[in-house]
Each structure stands twice: as structure tokens, then as C-alpha cells.
Design a protein around this motif. Structure first.
Motif, PDB file in Angstrom:
ATOM      1  N   GLY A   1       5.466   5.158  -8.887  1.00 43.55           N
ATOM      2  CA  GLY A   1       6.917   5.030  -8.798  1.00 43.55           C
ATOM      3  C   GLY A   1       7.479   5.860  -7.656  1.00 43.55           C
ATOM      4  N   ARG A   2       8.786   5.879  -7.545  1.00 44.09           N
ATOM      5  CA  ARG A   2       9.440   6.487  -6.373  1.00 44.09           C
ATOM      6  C   ARG A   2       8.988   7.915  -6.117  1.00 44.09           C
ATOM      7  NH1 ARG A   2      10.923   4.858  -2.173  1.00 44.09           N
ATOM      8  NH2 ARG A   2      12.984   3.962  -2.379  1.00 44.09           N
ATOM      9  N   SER A   3       8.828   8.716  -7.157  1.00 46.84           N
ATOM     10  CA  SER A   3       8.496  10.127  -6.944  1.00 46.84           C
ATOM     11  C   SER A   3       7.078  10.320  -6.421  1.00 46.84           C
ATOM     12  CB  SER A   3       8.698  10.932  -8.236  1.00 46.84           C
ATOM     13  OG  SER A   3       7.939  10.387  -9.293  1.00 46.84           O
ATOM     14  N   TYR A   4       6.270   9.257  -6.417  1.00 45.11           N
ATOM     15  CA  TYR A   4       4.902   9.359  -5.894  1.00 45.11           C
ATOM     16  C   TYR A   4       4.797   8.826  -4.470  1.00 45.11           C
ATOM     17  CZ  TYR A   4       3.576  11.204 -10.291  1.00 45.11           C
ATOM     18  OH  TYR A   4       3.479  12.046 -11.363  1.00 45.11           O
ATOM     19  N   ARG A   5       5.933   8.634  -3.851  1.00 50.54           N
ATOM     20  CA  ARG A   5       6.077   8.325  -2.433  1.00 50.54           C
ATOM     21  C   ARG A   5       5.253   7.125  -1.968  1.00 50.54           C
ATOM     22  NH1 ARG A   5       6.168  12.801   1.946  1.00 50.54           N
ATOM     23  NH2 ARG A   5       6.966  10.950   2.991  1.00 50.54           N
ATOM     24  N   PRO A   6       5.400   5.974  -2.633  1.00 53.02           N
ATOM     25  CA  PRO A   6       4.823   4.776  -2.046  1.00 53.02           C
ATOM     26  C   PRO A   6       5.489   4.510  -0.696  1.00 53.02           C
ATOM     27  CG  PRO A   6       6.375   4.185  -3.772  1.00 53.02           C
ATOM     28  CD  PRO A   6       6.215   5.680  -3.823  1.00 53.02           C
TER      29      PRO A   6
ATOM     30  N   VAL B   1      -3.486   8.631  -8.333  1.00 54.74           N
ATOM     31  CA  VAL B   1      -2.322   8.113  -7.601  1.00 54.74           C
ATOM     32  C   VAL B   1      -1.754   9.185  -6.681  1.00 54.74           C
ATOM     33  CG1 VAL B   1       0.069   7.341  -7.871  1.00 54.74           C
ATOM     34  CG2 VAL B   1      -1.718   6.354  -9.301  1.00 54.74           C
ATOM     35  N   SER B   2      -1.677  10.413  -7.177  1.00 54.06           N
ATOM     36  CA  SER B   2      -1.069  11.507  -6.409  1.00 54.06           C
ATOM     37  C   SER B   2      -1.871  11.843  -5.160  1.00 54.06           C
ATOM     38  CB  SER B   2      -0.946  12.754  -7.284  1.00 54.06           C
ATOM     39  OG  SER B   2      -0.179  12.512  -8.429  1.00 54.06           O
TER      40      SER B   2
ATOM     41  N   ARG C   1      15.981   8.240   4.251  1.00 51.29           N
ATOM     42  CA  ARG C   1      14.894   7.370   3.784  1.00 51.29           C
ATOM     43  C   ARG C   1      14.357   6.525   4.949  1.00 51.29           C
ATOM     44  NH1 ARG C   1      10.276   6.284   1.686  1.00 51.29           N
ATOM     45  NH2 ARG C   1      10.013   4.147   0.984  1.00 51.29           N
ATOM     46  N   ALA C   2      15.230   6.038   5.807  1.00 47.31           N
ATOM     47  CA  ALA C   2      14.784   5.268   6.968  1.00 47.31           C
ATOM     48  C   ALA C   2      13.917   6.128   7.883  1.00 47.31           C
ATOM     49  CB  ALA C   2      15.990   4.719   7.732  1.00 47.31           C
ATOM     50  N   MET C   3      14.300   7.395   8.070  1.00 43.38           N
ATOM     51  CA  MET C   3      13.493   8.301   8.881  1.00 43.38           C
ATOM     52  C   MET C   3      12.136   8.557   8.235  1.00 43.38           C
ATOM     53  SD  MET C   3      16.276  11.148  10.100  1.00 43.38           S
ATOM     54  CE  MET C   3      17.787  10.676  10.931  1.00 43.38           C
ATOM     55  N   GLU C   4      12.132   8.684   6.913  1.00 40.41           N
ATOM     56  CA  GLU C   4      10.878   8.899   6.184  1.00 40.41           C
ATOM     57  C   GLU C   4       9.932   7.720   6.398  1.00 40.41           C
ATOM     58  OE1 GLU C   4      10.714   8.619   1.681  1.00 40.41           O
ATOM     59  OE2 GLU C   4      10.524  10.797   1.962  1.00 40.41           O
ATOM     60  N   ILE C   5      10.462   6.507   6.336  1.00 43.56           N
ATOM     61  CA  ILE C   5       9.645   5.317   6.571  1.00 43.56           C
ATOM     62  C   ILE C   5       9.111   5.303   7.995  1.00 43.56           C
ATOM     63  CG2 ILE C   5       9.778   2.794   6.798  1.00 43.56           C
ATOM     64  CD1 ILE C   5      11.683   2.857   4.355  1.00 43.56           C
ATOM     65  N   ALA C   6       9.951   5.678   8.952  1.00 45.93           N
ATOM     66  CA  ALA C   6       9.497   5.726  10.348  1.00 45.93           C
ATOM     67  C   ALA C   6       8.375   6.743  10.513  1.00 45.93           C
ATOM     68  CB  ALA C   6      10.667   6.066  11.261  1.00 45.93           C
ATOM     69  N   MET C   7       8.513   7.909   9.892  1.00 47.78           N
ATOM     70  CA  MET C   7       7.494   8.955  10.031  1.00 47.78           C
ATOM     71  C   MET C   7       6.201   8.590   9.325  1.00 47.78           C
ATOM     72  SD  MET C   7       9.807  12.431   9.734  1.00 47.78           S
ATOM     73  CE  MET C   7       8.465  13.524  10.152  1.00 47.78           C
ATOM     74  N   ASP C   8       6.306   8.068   8.093  1.00 50.28           N
ATOM     75  CA  ASP C   8       5.107   7.754   7.323  1.00 50.28           C
ATOM     76  C   ASP C   8       4.281   6.658   7.992  1.00 50.28           C
ATOM     77  OD1 ASP C   8       5.718   9.640   5.432  1.00 50.28           O
ATOM     78  OD2 ASP C   8       6.503   8.224   3.955  1.00 50.28           O
TER      79      ASP C   8
ATOM     80  N   PRO D   1      -2.093   3.555   1.985  1.00 49.07           N
ATOM     81  CA  PRO D   1      -0.696   3.202   1.708  1.00 49.07           C
ATOM     82  C   PRO D   1      -0.534   2.549   0.340  1.00 49.07           C
ATOM     83  CG  PRO D   1      -1.346   2.505   3.922  1.00 49.07           C
ATOM     84  CD  PRO D   1      -2.594   2.930   3.223  1.00 49.07           C
ATOM     85  N   HIS D   2       0.534   2.927  -0.350  1.00 50.85           N
ATOM     86  CA  HIS D   2       0.904   2.310  -1.616  1.00 50.85           C
ATOM     87  C   HIS D   2       2.168   1.477  -1.408  1.00 50.85           C
ATOM     88  CE1 HIS D   2      -1.055   5.721  -4.245  1.00 50.85           C
ATOM     89  NE2 HIS D   2      -1.894   5.196  -3.372  1.00 50.85           N
ATOM     90  N   ILE D   3       2.198   0.303  -1.983  1.00 51.29           N
ATOM     91  CA  ILE D   3       3.405  -0.516  -2.024  1.00 51.29           C
ATOM     92  C   ILE D   3       3.624  -0.908  -3.474  1.00 51.29           C
ATOM     93  CG2 ILE D   3       4.546  -2.630  -1.261  1.00 51.29           C
ATOM     94  CD1 ILE D   3       2.797  -2.541   1.246  1.00 51.29           C
ATOM     95  N   SER D   4       4.820  -0.661  -3.998  1.00 49.57           N
ATOM     96  CA  SER D   4       5.122  -0.947  -5.396  1.00 49.57           C
ATOM     97  C   SER D   4       6.206  -2.006  -5.504  1.00 49.57           C
ATOM     98  CB  SER D   4       5.581   0.324  -6.124  1.00 49.57           C
ATOM     99  OG  SER D   4       4.517   1.238  -6.287  1.00 49.57           O
ATOM    100  N   VAL D   5       6.040  -2.890  -6.476  1.00 47.86           N
ATOM    101  CA  VAL D   5       7.076  -3.879  -6.806  1.00 47.86           C
ATOM    102  C   VAL D   5       7.299  -3.820  -8.307  1.00 47.86           C
ATOM    103  CG1 VAL D   5       7.803  -6.284  -6.707  1.00 47.86           C
ATOM    104  CG2 VAL D   5       6.306  -5.382  -4.917  1.00 47.86           C
ATOM    105  N   ILE D   6       8.529  -3.550  -8.718  1.00 50.00           N
ATOM    106  CA  ILE D   6       8.868  -3.506 -10.140  1.00 50.00           C
ATOM    107  C   ILE D   6       9.290  -4.913 -10.546  1.00 50.00           C
ATOM    108  CG2 ILE D   6      10.304  -2.437 -11.901  1.00 50.00           C
ATOM    109  CD1 ILE D   6      10.573  -0.005 -10.094  1.00 50.00           C
ATOM    110  N   CYS D   7       8.400  -5.600 -11.248  1.00 52.01           N
ATOM    111  CA  CYS D   7       8.614  -7.002 -11.622  1.00 52.01           C
ATOM    112  C   CYS D   7       9.224  -7.141 -13.010  1.00 52.01           C
ATOM    113  CB  CYS D   7       7.290  -7.761 -11.582  1.00 52.01           C
ATOM    114  SG  CYS D   7       6.427  -7.694  -9.990  1.00 52.01           S
ATOM    115  N   GLY D   8       9.333  -6.066 -13.732  1.00 50.82           N
ATOM    116  CA  GLY D   8       9.889  -6.078 -15.088  1.00 50.82           C
ATOM    117  C   GLY D   8      10.352  -4.684 -15.438  1.00 50.82           C
ATOM    118  N   GLY D   9       9.798  -4.118 -16.521  1.00 45.97           N
ATOM    119  CA  GLY D   9      10.145  -2.753 -16.888  1.00 45.97           C
ATOM    120  C   GLY D   9       9.238  -1.746 -16.208  1.00 45.97           C
ATOM    121  N   SER D  10       9.757  -0.553 -16.028  1.00 51.70           N
ATOM    122  CA  SER D  10       8.956   0.563 -15.505  1.00 51.70           C
ATOM    123  C   SER D  10       9.438   1.817 -16.215  1.00 51.70           C
ATOM    124  CB  SER D  10       9.106   0.683 -13.986  1.00 51.70           C
ATOM    125  OG  SER D  10       8.199   1.633 -13.466  1.00 51.70           O
ATOM    126  N   TYR D  11       8.799   2.105 -17.353  1.00 56.65           N
ATOM    127  CA  TYR D  11       9.303   3.131 -18.263  1.00 56.65           C
ATOM    128  C   TYR D  11       8.361   4.329 -18.348  1.00 56.65           C
ATOM    129  CZ  TYR D  11      12.625  -0.360 -20.033  1.00 56.65           C
ATOM    130  OH  TYR D  11      13.633  -1.290 -20.145  1.00 56.65           O
TER     131      TYR D  11
END
Length: 533
Positions: free
Chosen positions: A423-428, A398-399, A125-132, A404-414
Motif C-alpha cells: 500500500g501507499r506507505s510501502y512506497r510503490p 515487501v519492505s 509526489r510528482a518530484m518523488e516519482i521523477a526521482m524514483d 519496482p512495485h505497482i499497486s492497483v486497488i481493485c476492491g477493498g484494501s483493509y
């Protein structure tokens, strides 16, 4: 200016109750962070120090520019697993010689710094952040290689790390390895694949097979230095580019390498407008959101304590009101905001979000998603009105969005709401969670209820009576399981976010993340997929 007002009653019982509950969750996080900083425990830390070695966070602190921030990532990895919380490694983003870098440091006080499956996922994940984000990647290496008892889960996927190192080099993303001790077996390829390597005299030991393995495999007798010592690699094999006298000298040399990289940011960066603090105190965020997600809160109250000058230019404020969209800036960086208001996404909200995502891509503006969503609305009326089509439009946007996307889950994410909100699978580029966050296909009570309805229908089809006691026990067990699995810490332990953050730190964390994403170009999509009408 469109300054957000606040209706929060700081003297109310509800605010005090919410604040106390949130601070209790934050205190638990602080306990776990202290546990990760303690490494493998007092005995192993003392042994490490007796050998004249620094701890991983001490190495990072000496590497970074003085008085600059370090955004630690995924500190709760491997929570509720057999492995140490933090997964025996520290990762994050910090400034070295004025350059933002992704840093990965092994913790050799925990099982010799060996890599388990969570360590691997965290490093990748750290490498992914460096590359993106096109950030230089620095490895502070001291590892005995793979955690052999878990090799069946580790060996095959571990090759991805070396592949990513090669891809970073091809993409002109500098990759620097500083070897503080052992880099054994597969771990030897970390410096082997790096663009720059720094070894430490009489400390670094890098070999595919240590003396016992070589003796067993070939019958050859050898010692550590002749087989893989820093001096040998500096003078004979050429694997080492720089030979340091000690750890501090190695970190000095690493800073020297970064200074010569000639790095420059490619993103537009912050606007020329002055950065102004929010009109409302970010400290108050601890009492805005409830730990009981059935209690609603106004996401504009969050924005009023996060965005510059509490200035929020809302887009379509009277349409699709359970979702707020608008323009703002955070530490001078412009953002487009998409935030859930009352949890459910109806057709109007999905269509509004779709249009707004396209507008942000036209303007090359990063998107900030603030989650508190139960999902897309269900029911006959909403199906007939086209909720699937409209939800698909939002997910399509979204896809295919390239800002760049930045996400913050402040409550529920259902449910699919998590998908539509990047969400995570959409690679923010980054995804953070508040301590009260929950992520699941649906709430525990709802899921248990669905299973009960299905079981009752099946019993009726067989002509059997429903065992009410068994049904109640099933519902209770399922609800408890879903509740436990959806909590912030277990989700973070599975590395489904980049860290759980104190709500009061949200503005600072977002500022650091936005600065990182501007290291590379910020460009919107030139086209989207087919929007079903």
C-alpha cells in the motif's frame, strides 16, 4: 502457453448489474475531470485567454510529442476540501522528444495558481516519482506563490520542494522550469533551483518580492520589468537561460532542451517477445468487480483482460489459494503478479507471497499487486499457527524488495492487508485505484461492532446497563463515517493514490507505468531482514 480462460457470463443479470454500477462511478469521475479542466470557471478562463495565455493542459499538449499519451496523476487531489478539485495544478508523465518526463503545470485561472497544502503535496509526489524513476522534471510555472490564508499549514513543509529540486540536480535528473507568468516569493525558487530556465519576453515575472512589497520593506520604487522581468533576468541577473518570444516558442525551447539531454533508459525494457493483446476484451472489466465489495470476483478474470495474450504462468496454484501469484507480461514488460482472490490472507498465502517476492527480486522482475483484501486472518487457531510471524515475513519481504512495485486497488484494501500488498506507505512506484475501491483499517460494520463490544465490556465492568438505543445510534454513525471516509474519491482527495482509473484502462495505465519504471535500473534486493521462523 498458459492462457487464462474466462467463466464470465456476459449475458447474465449479475454482469449487467455490476457493469451498470461501475459505469455510474466512472461517469461521476468524468464529471469531476470536466470540472478540473474548466479551471477557475468561465470568467477566469476568458480573462486568461484575453491575455493571450494557454491553459495548463493546452501547454502540456503542445509540449508532448504528437499522438503520445499523457498519464495524468492525482487528478482528484483536494476532493471534499475547501480547495478546487485537482489542487490548482496538473501533474503527469508524458513523452517529450522521445523522453518520458514528469510534468507539473500550475493553473493560474484558480486563485492565480497559488499553492495550497494539497498543491504542495501533489507537486512533491510528482518530484518523488521523477526521482524514483529518474525521469526529467518539467515545471510549467505560473503561480502567485503561497496561498496566504493557509500559510500556517504550507510554509514549513514547502521547503521540501526546493530540497528535492536540489537533490534531483545532484542525482543528474534534469529539472527544467518554463515561466509563463508570475513566479513570486517562494515560487521564484522554482526557476531559481532549476537546471534550465526558459522565460517569455514581457510575460515572465520572477521576484522574491513584488513592487508593493519592496516599497513597503525598503521604500524603493520599482516596476515589474526592472525588478523581475524576463528581459532583465535574461540580460542582467542571468536567472534566465533562454528567452522566448511567446508561449509556443517557450514550449519549443523546452523541447529543444530535452532533445539535448542525452537521456537513455537504464532498465532492461520489454522482452523480445511480440506484444499481443489479451484474448479477452478489456472492455469487459467494467462488469467484473462489484461496487458491493461483499460480492467476490476472480482476479484471474482481471488478469485475463490485462496481461499479454492472457498468458499467466501461475506459481503454487494449489497452495494458499486465496492469493494468486504468477508470471506474466504487460505490453512486453515482464511482471510478477500478487493478487488477492478471496480477501483474507492466511499463513499459507503470506508464506507463498514471501517466497514469490524473493523470486522476483532474484530475477529483477517488477511486482504488480492487485488488491482485494480484508486483512490477515484472526482467531485462536490462526494465532497459534503463527499468522503474526507469517504476516511479518510478507511485510518484511515487501519492505525490503527493491524491484519496482505497482499497486492497483481493485476492491477493498483493509488493515495490515494493505501493508502486505504494498500500500501507499510501502512506497510503490505507482498506486492506482478502481472507482469501487475502499481503503480503511477495517470495514465500517466491523469497526462499529468492535467499538460496541468494548463499550459493553466497559459498562459491565462499571455494573451499568447498556443503553441499547445509544449503542445502535453509535454503531450507525460510526459505520456511516467509516464508509464515507474509505471510498475511492475521498481517499484520492487525500492523495493516498496516484489516481482513480477506469477499470477498462488498466492495461494501458500499467503499460505506461511499467515503461516509466524502466527509465532507471530494475534490480532486486541482495538481502532481506530477519524472517522470524
Amino acid at each position: 502457453m498458459t492462457t487464462l480462460a474466462s467463466a464470465v457470463d456476459l449475458a447474465s443479470e449479475g454482469y449487467a448489474r455490476r457493469r451498470q454500477a461501475m459505469l455510474g462511478l466512472v461517469a461521476r469521475l468524468d464529471e469531476l475531470l470536466a470540472q478540473t479542466r474548466a479551471g477557475g470557471g468561465e470568467r477566469y478562463v476568458q480573462r486568461h485567454r484575453e491575455r493571450g495565455k494557454l491553459l495548463p493542459r493546452e501547454r502540456i499538449e503542445l509540449l508532448l510529442d504528437r499522438d503520445t499519451a499523457f498519464l495524468e496523476l492525482q487528478p482528484f487531489a483536494a476532493y471534499e476540501t475547501p480547495f478546487a478539485v485537482g489542487a490548482s495544478t496538473v501533474t503527469g508523465i508524458g513523452v517529450v522528444e522521445g523522453v518520458e518526463c514528469v510534468i507539473v503545470a500550475n493553473d493560474a485561472t484558480i486563485r492565480g495558481g497559488t499553492m495550497n497544502p494539497y498543491t504542495l503535496r501533489k507537486a512533491i509526489r510528482a518530484m518523488e516519482i521523477a526521482m524514483d524513476n529518474r525521469l526529467p522534471f518539467i515545471s510549467l510555472v505560473e503561480s502567485g506563490g503561497a496561498d496566504l490564508p493557509t500559510q500556517a499549514e504550507l510554509f514549513v513543509p514547502a521547503g521540501e520542494g526546493f530540497r528535492r529540486q536540489a537533490q534531483m540536480s545532484r542525482a543528474r535528473i534534469p529539472n527544467i522550469a518554463v515561466v509563463f507568468g508570475n513566479a513570486t516569493a517562494g515560487g521564484a525558487y522554482t526557476p531559481g533551483m532549476a537546471d534550465y530556465t526558459i522565460f517569455i519576453e514581457d510575460r515572465s515575472k520572477v521576484f522574491l518580492g513584488g513592487p508593493p512589497l519592496v516599497k513597503m520593506a525598503t521604500g524603493e520604487e520599482s516596476d515589474d520589468e526592472a525588478l523581475g522581468g524576463a528581459g532583465m533576468h535574461s540580460r542582467v541577473s542571468g536567472l534566465s537561460d533562454y528567452l522566448a518570444l511567446d508561449e509556443r516558442d517557450a514550449l519549443r525551447l523546452c523541447r529543444q532542451v530535452v532533445r539535448r539531454l542525452n537521456r537513455r533508459k537504464h532498465g532492461p525494457g520489454p522482452t523480445v517477445l511480440p506484444v499481443r493483446e489479451p484474448c479477452h476484451d478489456p472492455e469487459e472489466l467494467a462488469g467484473i468487480a462489484a461496487t458491493d465489495l461483499r460480492e467476490p470476483f476472480d482476479m484471474r478474470e482481471v488478469l485475463a483482460r490485462v496481461v499479454d495474450a492472457s498468458d499467466y504462468d501461475e506459481f503454487k496454484p494449489a497452495y494458499g489459494t486465496s492469493l494468486t501469484t504468477g508470471w506474466a507480461a504487460i505490453h512486453g514488460f515482464p511482471v510478477g503478479v500478487i493478487a488477492n482472490q478471496r480477501g483474507i490472507i492466511f499463513s499459507e498465502e503470506a508464506q507463498k507471497a514471501t517466497q514469490f517476492i524473493q523470486l522476483c527480486n532474484q530475477a529483477d522482475v517488477p511486482l504488480l499487486f492487485l488488491h482485494n483484501v480484508t486483512g490477515y486472518m484472526v482467531g485462536r487457531e490462526y494465532e497459534q499457527r503463527g499468522i503474526i510471524k507469517h504476516g511479518a515475513q510478507m511485510i518484511n519481504a515487501v519492505s525490503n524488495s527493491t524491484v519496482p512495485h505497482i499497486s492497483v486497488i481493485c476492491g477493498g484494501s483493509y488493515g495490515a492487508g494493505n501493508y502486505g500488498m504494498s500500500g501507499r506507505s510501502y512506497r510503490p512506484r505507482f498506486l492506482f485505484a478502481w472507482p469501487n475501491a475502499k481503503v480503511a483499517v477495517m470495514g465500517g460494520a466491523q469497526l462499529a461492532g468492535v467499538l460496541s463490544i468494548v463499550a459493553r465490556a466497559a459498562a459491565a465492568a462499571r455494573g451499568e446497563a447498556v443503553d441499547e438505543a445509544a449503542d445502535a445510534a453509535m454503531r450507525e454513525a460510526v459505520e456511516a463515517q467509516i464508509e464515507a471516509e474509505s471510498l475511492a474519491l475521498p481517499m484520492s482527495g487525500r492523495l493516498y493514490d496516484d489516481g482513480i482509473i477506469d477499470p477498462r484502462d488498466t492495461r494501458t495505465v500499467l503499460g505506461l507505468a511499467l515503461s516509466a519504471v524502466h527509465a532507471t535500473t530494475v534490480e532486486g534486493a541482495e538481502g532481506f531482514g530477519v524472517f522470524r521462523m
